[in-house]
Scaffold this motif. Sequence first.
Motif, PDB file in Angstrom:
ATOM      1  N   MET A 199      49.815  47.449  38.019  1.00  0.00           N
ATOM      2  CA  MET A 199      48.809  46.463  37.712  1.00  0.00           C
ATOM      3  C   MET A 199      47.995  46.196  38.972  1.00  0.00           C
ATOM      4  O   MET A 199      48.515  46.202  40.071  1.00  0.00           O
ATOM      5  CB  MET A 199      49.445  45.144  37.261  1.00  0.00           C
ATOM      6  N   LYS A 200      46.723  45.902  38.749  1.00  0.00           N
ATOM      7  CA  LYS A 200      45.843  45.521  39.849  1.00  0.00           C
ATOM      8  C   LYS A 200      45.708  44.005  39.828  1.00  0.00           C
ATOM      9  O   LYS A 200      45.263  43.427  38.839  1.00  0.00           O
ATOM     10  CB  LYS A 200      44.486  46.196  39.700  1.00  0.00           C
ATOM     11  N   ILE A 201      46.088  43.392  40.943  1.00  0.00           N
ATOM     12  CA  ILE A 201      46.154  41.937  41.040  1.00  0.00           C
ATOM     13  C   ILE A 201      45.254  41.463  42.166  1.00  0.00           C
ATOM     14  O   ILE A 201      45.341  41.955  43.294  1.00  0.00           O
ATOM     15  CB  ILE A 201      47.599  41.478  41.304  1.00  0.00           C
ATOM     16  N   ALA A 202      44.402  40.463  41.857  1.00  0.00           N
ATOM     17  CA  ALA A 202      43.546  39.854  42.867  1.00  0.00           C
ATOM     18  C   ALA A 202      44.115  38.500  43.258  1.00  0.00           C
ATOM     19  O   ALA A 202      44.606  37.741  42.418  1.00  0.00           O
ATOM     20  CB  ALA A 202      42.125  39.692  42.339  1.00  0.00           C
ATOM     21  N   LEU A 203      44.032  38.200  44.550  1.00  0.00           N
ATOM     22  CA  LEU A 203      44.537  36.954  45.120  1.00  0.00           C
ATOM     23  C   LEU A 203      43.412  36.249  45.868  1.00  0.00           C
ATOM     24  O   LEU A 203      42.790  36.842  46.758  1.00  0.00           O
ATOM     25  CB  LEU A 203      45.695  37.257  46.068  1.00  0.00           C
ATOM     26  N   ILE A 204      43.161  35.006  45.495  1.00  0.00           N
ATOM     27  CA  ILE A 204      42.066  34.229  46.063  1.00  0.00           C
ATOM     28  C   ILE A 204      42.575  32.806  46.260  1.00  0.00           C
ATOM     29  O   ILE A 204      43.331  32.299  45.435  1.00  0.00           O
ATOM     30  CB  ILE A 204      40.856  34.186  45.101  1.00  0.00           C
ATOM     31  N   ALA A 205      42.130  32.140  47.323  1.00  0.00           N
ATOM     32  CA  ALA A 205      42.489  30.735  47.507  1.00  0.00           C
ATOM     33  C   ALA A 205      41.409  30.025  48.304  1.00  0.00           C
ATOM     34  O   ALA A 205      40.910  30.562  49.312  1.00  0.00           O
ATOM     35  CB  ALA A 205      43.829  30.600  48.222  1.00  0.00           C
ATOM     36  N   HIS A 206      41.059  28.846  47.849  1.00  0.00           N
ATOM     37  CA  HIS A 206      40.168  27.998  48.639  1.00  0.00           C
ATOM     38  C   HIS A 206      40.912  27.572  49.906  1.00  0.00           C
ATOM     39  O   HIS A 206      42.149  27.606  49.962  1.00  0.00           O
ATOM     40  CB  HIS A 206      39.744  26.773  47.829  1.00  0.00           C
ATOM     41  N   LEU A 243      31.021  34.675  51.271  1.00  0.00           N
ATOM     42  CA  LEU A 243      30.162  35.807  51.650  1.00  0.00           C
ATOM     43  C   LEU A 243      30.076  36.871  50.562  1.00  0.00           C
ATOM     44  O   LEU A 243      29.555  37.954  50.804  1.00  0.00           O
ATOM     45  CB  LEU A 243      30.672  36.436  52.955  1.00  0.00           C
ATOM     46  N   GLY A 244      30.590  36.564  49.378  1.00  0.00           N
ATOM     47  CA  GLY A 244      30.458  37.483  48.259  1.00  0.00           C
ATOM     48  C   GLY A 244      31.751  38.044  47.713  1.00  0.00           C
ATOM     49  O   GLY A 244      31.735  38.810  46.752  1.00  0.00           O
ATOM     50  N   GLY A 245      32.881  37.689  48.300  1.00  0.00           N
ATOM     51  CA  GLY A 245      34.163  38.225  47.837  1.00  0.00           C
ATOM     52  C   GLY A 245      34.485  37.859  46.400  1.00  0.00           C
ATOM     53  O   GLY A 245      35.009  38.681  45.642  1.00  0.00           O
ATOM     54  N   ASP A 246      34.154  36.617  46.003  1.00  0.00           N
ATOM     55  CA  ASP A 246      34.377  36.210  44.609  1.00  0.00           C
ATOM     56  C   ASP A 246      33.560  37.095  43.677  1.00  0.00           C
ATOM     57  O   ASP A 246      34.033  37.507  42.612  1.00  0.00           O
ATOM     58  CB  ASP A 246      33.974  34.743  44.391  1.00  0.00           C
ATOM     59  N   GLN A 247      32.330  37.400  44.076  1.00  0.00           N
ATOM     60  CA  GLN A 247      31.470  38.248  43.252  1.00  0.00           C
ATOM     61  C   GLN A 247      31.984  39.680  43.200  1.00  0.00           C
ATOM     62  O   GLN A 247      31.892  40.342  42.164  1.00  0.00           O
ATOM     63  CB  GLN A 247      30.034  38.211  43.776  1.00  0.00           C
ATOM     64  N   LEU A 257      34.196  35.238  33.826  1.00  0.00           N
ATOM     65  CA  LEU A 257      34.478  36.656  33.592  1.00  0.00           C
ATOM     66  C   LEU A 257      35.928  36.885  33.173  1.00  0.00           C
ATOM     67  O   LEU A 257      36.207  37.741  32.331  1.00  0.00           O
ATOM     68  CB  LEU A 257      34.146  37.493  34.834  1.00  0.00           C
ATOM     69  N   CYS A 258      36.852  36.123  33.736  1.00  0.00           N
ATOM     70  CA  CYS A 258      38.253  36.222  33.297  1.00  0.00           C
ATOM     71  C   CYS A 258      38.358  35.882  31.815  1.00  0.00           C
ATOM     72  O   CYS A 258      39.080  36.545  31.067  1.00  0.00           O
ATOM     73  CB  CYS A 258      39.152  35.300  34.116  1.00  0.00           C
ATOM     74  N   ASP A 259      37.614  34.875  31.386  1.00  0.00           N
ATOM     75  CA  ASP A 259      37.621  34.501  29.970  1.00  0.00           C
ATOM     76  C   ASP A 259      36.958  35.571  29.106  1.00  0.00           C
ATOM     77  O   ASP A 259      37.474  35.944  28.060  1.00  0.00           O
ATOM     78  CB  ASP A 259      36.924  33.158  29.759  1.00  0.00           C
ATOM     79  N   VAL A 260      35.827  36.081  29.540  1.00  0.00           N
ATOM     80  CA  VAL A 260      35.091  37.084  28.764  1.00  0.00           C
ATOM     81  C   VAL A 260      35.928  38.347  28.569  1.00  0.00           C
ATOM     82  O   VAL A 260      35.984  38.902  27.480  1.00  0.00           O
ATOM     83  CB  VAL A 260      33.739  37.439  29.444  1.00  0.00           C
ATOM     84  N   TYR A 261      36.605  38.775  29.630  1.00  0.00           N
ATOM     85  CA  TYR A 261      37.354  40.028  29.588  1.00  0.00           C
ATOM     86  C   TYR A 261      38.859  39.828  29.379  1.00  0.00           C
ATOM     87  O   TYR A 261      39.635  40.768  29.523  1.00  0.00           O
ATOM     88  CB  TYR A 261      37.083  40.849  30.852  1.00  0.00           C
ATOM     89  N   SER A 262      39.246  38.615  29.020  1.00  0.00           N
ATOM     90  CA  SER A 262      40.655  38.290  28.723  1.00  0.00           C
ATOM     91  C   SER A 262      41.610  38.714  29.836  1.00  0.00           C
ATOM     92  O   SER A 262      42.669  39.282  29.596  1.00  0.00           O
ATOM     93  CB  SER A 262      41.080  38.935  27.402  1.00  0.00           C
ATOM     94  N   VAL A 263      41.221  38.429  31.065  1.00  0.00           N
ATOM     95  CA  VAL A 263      42.072  38.704  32.216  1.00  0.00           C
ATOM     96  C   VAL A 263      42.865  37.433  32.523  1.00  0.00           C
ATOM     97  O   VAL A 263      42.280  36.382  32.765  1.00  0.00           O
ATOM     98  CB  VAL A 263      41.235  39.124  33.444  1.00  0.00           C
ATOM     99  N   SER A 323      34.666  43.709  39.738  1.00  0.00           N
ATOM    100  CA  SER A 323      35.842  44.518  39.389  1.00  0.00           C
ATOM    101  C   SER A 323      36.392  44.128  38.023  1.00  0.00           C
ATOM    102  O   SER A 323      36.811  44.989  37.246  1.00  0.00           O
ATOM    103  CB  SER A 323      36.940  44.357  40.447  1.00  0.00           C
ATOM    104  N   ILE A 324      36.362  42.842  37.723  1.00  0.00           N
ATOM    105  CA  ILE A 324      36.798  42.375  36.403  1.00  0.00           C
ATOM    106  C   ILE A 324      35.889  42.958  35.331  1.00  0.00           C
ATOM    107  O   ILE A 324      36.349  43.486  34.322  1.00  0.00           O
ATOM    108  CB  ILE A 324      36.807  40.834  36.341  1.00  0.00           C
ATOM    109  N   ALA A 325      34.582  42.879  35.549  1.00  0.00           N
ATOM    110  CA  ALA A 325      33.606  43.370  34.567  1.00  0.00           C
ATOM    111  C   ALA A 325      33.740  44.870  34.332  1.00  0.00           C
ATOM    112  O   ALA A 325      33.478  45.355  33.236  1.00  0.00           O
ATOM    113  CB  ALA A 325      32.190  43.022  35.015  1.00  0.00           C
ATOM    114  N   ARG A 326      34.171  45.614  35.354  1.00  0.00           N
ATOM    115  CA  ARG A 326      34.372  47.063  35.217  1.00  0.00           C
ATOM    116  C   ARG A 326      35.741  47.405  34.642  1.00  0.00           C
ATOM    117  O   ARG A 326      36.083  48.576  34.495  1.00  0.00           O
ATOM    118  CB  ARG A 326      34.207  47.749  36.575  1.00  0.00           C
TER     119      ARG A 326
END
Length: 137
Positions: A1-8, A57-61, A97-103, A66-69
């Motif tokens: 699985m490909k997992i993304a990790l993000i935190a404010h 700087l664009g990491g969220d985008q 995008l997580c909602d749109v692509y059911s991620v 990647s989600i959209a692809r």
Amino acid sequence: MKIALIAHDEKKDDLINFFLEHQDVFSEHELFATGTTGRRLMKTSGLSIHCFQSGPLGGDQEIGASIARGEMDLIFFFRDPLTAQPHEPDVSALVRLCDVYSVPLATNIGTGTILVEGLKRGDFDQLHGKRPTYGNH
């Protein structure tokens, strides 16, 4: 699985501690993160993580693209709901995008724990490459 990790910023320590607690699970997957979060995770865990730009700087985008692809399977995005974020539109777009692509998306330790338990059981294996989308996506 490909997992993304993000935190404010105010949640980075929470995500790092959560990640280390479940490092055995995360180590079995391909990991991605926004810049600062990814570098801190690599430093503390020793695991290899592909780092995008930092969120502002664009990491969220980049992760959103990647989600959209169809290239992300699971997102752990520990958000700080009490602090205004200068890049809030990017944050909202990624969540949308997580909602749109059911991620599956964890925004805190509680949902993160549920997703990790699901990873251990293989609950997400059937979703890989078979996510429903809304409309004509």
